[in-house]
Each structure stands twice: as C-alpha cells, then as structure tokens.
Scaffold this motif. Sequence first.
Motif, mmCIF file in Angstrom:
data_model
loop_
_atom_site.group_PDB
_atom_site.id
_atom_site.type_symbol
_atom_site.label_atom_id
_atom_site.label_comp_id
_atom_site.label_asym_id
_atom_site.label_seq_id
_atom_site.Cartn_x
_atom_site.Cartn_y
_atom_site.Cartn_z
ATOM 1 N N TYR A 5 32.095 40.336 51.624
ATOM 2 C CA TYR A 5 32.511 39.779 50.327
ATOM 3 C C TYR A 5 32.980 40.941 49.456
ATOM 4 O O TYR A 5 32.388 42.032 49.469
ATOM 5 C CB TYR A 5 31.372 38.984 49.684
ATOM 6 C CG TYR A 5 31.186 37.650 50.380
ATOM 7 C CD1 TYR A 5 31.793 36.504 49.892
ATOM 8 C CD2 TYR A 5 30.483 37.564 51.583
ATOM 9 C CE1 TYR A 5 31.685 35.299 50.561
ATOM 10 C CE2 TYR A 5 30.377 36.365 52.260
ATOM 11 C CZ TYR A 5 30.982 35.232 51.743
ATOM 12 O OH TYR A 5 30.882 34.034 52.412
ATOM 13 N N LEU A 6 34.048 40.697 48.721
ATOM 14 C CA LEU A 6 34.681 41.765 47.935
ATOM 15 C C LEU A 6 35.024 41.289 46.531
ATOM 16 O O LEU A 6 35.189 40.078 46.290
ATOM 17 C CB LEU A 6 35.967 42.242 48.616
ATOM 18 C CG LEU A 6 35.858 42.769 50.044
ATOM 19 C CD1 LEU A 6 36.282 41.698 51.041
ATOM 20 C CD2 LEU A 6 36.717 44.018 50.234
ATOM 21 N N VAL A 7 35.169 42.267 45.604
ATOM 22 C CA VAL A 7 35.652 42.001 44.242
ATOM 23 C C VAL A 7 36.819 42.944 43.983
ATOM 24 O O VAL A 7 37.031 43.913 44.720
ATOM 25 C CB VAL A 7 34.543 42.243 43.190
ATOM 26 C CG1 VAL A 7 33.373 41.288 43.412
ATOM 27 C CG2 VAL A 7 34.060 43.691 43.219
ATOM 28 N N ALA A 8 37.572 42.672 42.918
ATOM 29 C CA ALA A 8 38.630 43.595 42.512
ATOM 30 C C ALA A 8 37.983 44.890 42.029
ATOM 31 O O ALA A 8 36.865 44.870 41.493
ATOM 32 C CB ALA A 8 39.468 42.960 41.406
ATOM 33 N N LYS A 9 38.697 46.006 42.192
ATOM 34 C CA LYS A 9 38.105 47.295 41.803
ATOM 35 C C LYS A 9 37.833 47.374 40.305
ATOM 36 O O LYS A 9 36.916 48.078 39.873
ATOM 37 C CB LYS A 9 39.015 48.443 42.249
ATOM 38 C CG LYS A 9 38.537 49.085 43.540
ATOM 39 C CD LYS A 9 39.177 50.419 43.801
ATOM 40 C CE LYS A 9 38.660 50.987 45.127
ATOM 41 N NZ LYS A 9 39.406 52.173 45.537
ATOM 42 N N ASP A 10 38.625 46.637 39.499
ATOM 43 C CA ASP A 10 38.390 46.670 38.057
ATOM 44 C C ASP A 10 37.469 45.528 37.596
ATOM 45 O O ASP A 10 37.365 45.252 36.407
ATOM 46 C CB ASP A 10 39.718 46.627 37.303
ATOM 47 C CG ASP A 10 40.507 45.343 37.577
ATOM 48 O OD1 ASP A 10 40.033 44.513 38.395
ATOM 49 O OD2 ASP A 10 41.586 45.166 36.984
ATOM 50 N N ASP A 68 44.141 36.463 40.060
ATOM 51 C CA ASP A 68 43.013 36.272 39.153
ATOM 52 C C ASP A 68 42.503 34.817 39.162
ATOM 53 O O ASP A 68 42.084 34.288 38.143
ATOM 54 C CB ASP A 68 43.386 36.683 37.722
ATOM 55 C CG ASP A 68 42.153 36.847 36.843
ATOM 56 O OD1 ASP A 68 41.068 37.130 37.395
ATOM 57 O OD2 ASP A 68 42.253 36.655 35.612
ATOM 58 N N LEU A 69 42.566 34.212 40.356
ATOM 59 C CA LEU A 69 42.023 32.867 40.504
ATOM 60 C C LEU A 69 40.614 32.908 41.087
ATOM 61 O O LEU A 69 39.952 31.865 41.179
ATOM 62 C CB LEU A 69 42.933 32.029 41.423
ATOM 63 C CG LEU A 69 44.364 31.827 40.926
ATOM 64 C CD1 LEU A 69 45.194 31.090 41.975
ATOM 65 C CD2 LEU A 69 44.373 31.039 39.613
ATOM 66 N N ALA A 70 40.178 34.084 41.519
ATOM 67 C CA ALA A 70 38.838 34.235 42.101
ATOM 68 C C ALA A 70 38.244 35.563 41.659
ATOM 69 O O ALA A 70 38.955 36.564 41.529
ATOM 70 C CB ALA A 70 38.918 34.187 43.625
ATOM 71 N N ASP A 71 36.931 35.558 41.410
ATOM 72 C CA ASP A 71 36.218 36.799 41.041
ATOM 73 C C ASP A 71 35.694 37.513 42.275
ATOM 74 O O ASP A 71 35.517 38.740 42.268
ATOM 75 C CB ASP A 71 35.035 36.451 40.126
ATOM 76 C CG ASP A 71 35.478 35.702 38.889
ATOM 77 O OD1 ASP A 71 36.252 36.279 38.103
ATOM 78 O OD2 ASP A 71 35.071 34.534 38.722
ATOM 79 N N VAL A 72 35.385 36.750 43.299
ATOM 80 C CA VAL A 72 34.844 37.275 44.557
ATOM 81 C C VAL A 72 35.593 36.579 45.694
ATOM 82 O O VAL A 72 35.933 35.402 45.570
ATOM 83 C CB VAL A 72 33.326 36.986 44.692
ATOM 84 C CG1 VAL A 72 32.758 37.620 45.961
ATOM 85 C CG2 VAL A 72 32.564 37.456 43.463
ATOM 86 N N ILE A 73 35.869 37.308 46.774
ATOM 87 C CA ILE A 73 36.485 36.659 47.942
ATOM 88 C C ILE A 73 35.688 36.979 49.198
ATOM 89 O O ILE A 73 35.064 38.029 49.295
ATOM 90 C CB ILE A 73 37.954 37.080 48.157
ATOM 91 C CG1 ILE A 73 38.056 38.591 48.464
ATOM 92 C CG2 ILE A 73 38.819 36.702 46.975
ATOM 93 C CD1 ILE A 73 39.420 39.003 48.975
#
Length: 347
Positions: free
Chosen positions: A126-131, A200-205
């Motif tokens: 599971y990942l998030v954007a770096k910012d 920016d439709l998801a906070d976590v993928i």
Amino acid sequence: MKLTRRMILAAGVAMALTQPISAWAADLPNNIRVVIGSTSTGGDTYQNSAIVADALSEKLGVNMKVDAVGFSEGFKALERDKRGTTIMIFHDQAFLGHLYGVRGYDDIFDKYKIGPTIAINPGNAYLVAKDSPYKTMDDIFKAAADGKKIRVAIQPGGVSEIGFSAMKNAASILSPGSEANLVAVNTGSQSDKNQAMFDDLADVINGSIQANEQFTQLPDSDQKAMRFVWITARPETIEQAPEQGMGGTTRDDLLKYTSPKTSVTEDGKKDFVFDKEFFFIYNKDMPQAEVDAIDTALKEIYADGKIEERQKQAFFIPDFRPSAEAAKAIEEKNAAYGKIIEKITGK
C-alpha cells in the motif's frame, strides 16, 4: 555366490531408489495443459507457472504447456477433466474471490483438490503520494480516528482488497467506529489505481513492490512520486528476498514496511500478514497417483535448488509444500481471512 532372499530384496530396494522419477510417474499423461487464473502472459501468475512447468516437463519427461485462459475458463476446463491432462496454477485469489462473493468463484475446497504450493509473490503493498500528510499506517489510523475520510484505491474482490479489509478491521480495534472513515475507491488494473492517486481521487492505493517501486524513487517534486506505507507479506518472507531488494529499495528498506515495524493489528495482539501464494489446483477426481508423482517430482526439483535461483531472480520466494501440507495451510488462510471479511463486510 549363492543369492539369498535378503540379498535379492536389498538389490530391489537399491534399484527403486536409483530409478529415474519418470519411471514411477508413468501414469501421468504425455501432454498436460496448465491453465492459469490470469489472461496475461506478462504477469506474475504466468511467469511463475512457466518456471515450474518447465522444471516439471524436464523432470517428468512430459510436455507441459501454460495456457493463460483466466480464472473462469480455467475452472471450467479443470472441472471437465478428471484424467489429469488439465491442471491449474493460481494464487490466493482462488479462495478470496469466493469469500468476497465474486461471480464465477466457487468453494475450491469443496469442488477441487488442492495441490502443492510453489512460490510467494511478496510484493503486495500500500502506498501514498510523497507529499501526503500520511507518512505511515499509524498516521492513517490516527486520521481515521480523528474523523477524516481516507480514500483507498483497490481492485475489489480479492488480493487487492484483503489488505483494505485488514485496515478496516485494525481501525475498528484501535478506535471503534473509525473503520467507517476508510473508504474504498473501486478501480481496476494497477495503472487505474495509480491514476486515481495522480488525479487526487485516492489518498492510499494498493500496489506492489514490483510495479510501484520505480515511483518511490522519483523526487518529492514529481507529481507521480509515491512512498510505501505497508507491505503485507510476513517479515520471514521478505527476509528471503535478495539483499539488494528491488530497484533502489533494499531488503532492509522493505522490512521497515512489514510487521512488526509497520503494524496493522489483526486482533489487538498480533499483526495481520498476507503472502500472495501460488499453488496447484486439480480436478476433484484426478488420480492420486498423478498427484503423488507431481509432489515427488517437485520435492526433488526444489531439493536440487536451481528452481529457487530462477524464482528469486524473478523476485518470487520459493515456497514448496506437498499437496496435503499445502491444502491444510491454504484452508487455514481461507478460514482466517474469512473471519476478517465477515466482520468487515458481513458477507
């Protein structure tokens, strides 16, 4: 020299021990079709199946051909063939699809015969954007407890969703009611999940080490830059990965995102873990002699060690267990994950 009965028996045992495996695998068909639960010839299921089928073909002296027909056609072909000329290689999706109620998935433990496990893909992540303001799973659970909606992009109904179900289960334990703030964004392929983050439709993928590591190496200023927050594999599994890891992420780096350094609790005492595991599935009535022949051949193939090198080069973790042992382990996984899914979804 007069031959005694004891000497004749001893000679017979010695001959049996030195007999090539193809001799006592004589009941196997000359041509075996290996259907897989994926239609992709570039994915991990095909890649892993081809490695194992090639090794078995050479060991047994039979022709084994991998056919990427997908789960629905694969199960249909398996159901029609009691002779063992069609066998299947798939992964945990085979039972998770049934647990999630996905159309086309039956109870594999009732309808088929479980064969040996062969490898693990340790990459489920599971990942998030770096910012992102959420740097860790603890950040995500705290935000959910504070009432913030966390959007998680998944492909519903299987391997992609089981980690999301575990996240909701952990949230319900850490702060009852906060699980409602973890919201699924149902997408499709990995590129769809990535795009949901870029837009920016998801906070976590949900992603994978193999597919997403390249994005974690991008500079912080890049819109596509990501960071891992959780790898679901057992730490014992990641510890068997090559020391160099994947891309610019070493094995030690990967271990920071697995239990116990990253904790997603299962019951308040132990962490949830999930290894994506590949295994054989047979027709329920396939002759036991054929099952035993494949088990024995794989036991010798894995004892030799060459296949383990090939699997690790492709970032798989070798995981051979014979049929009876494998069936027990897969059934235990099915029961454990079934409890979590039932608690979260009511299915």
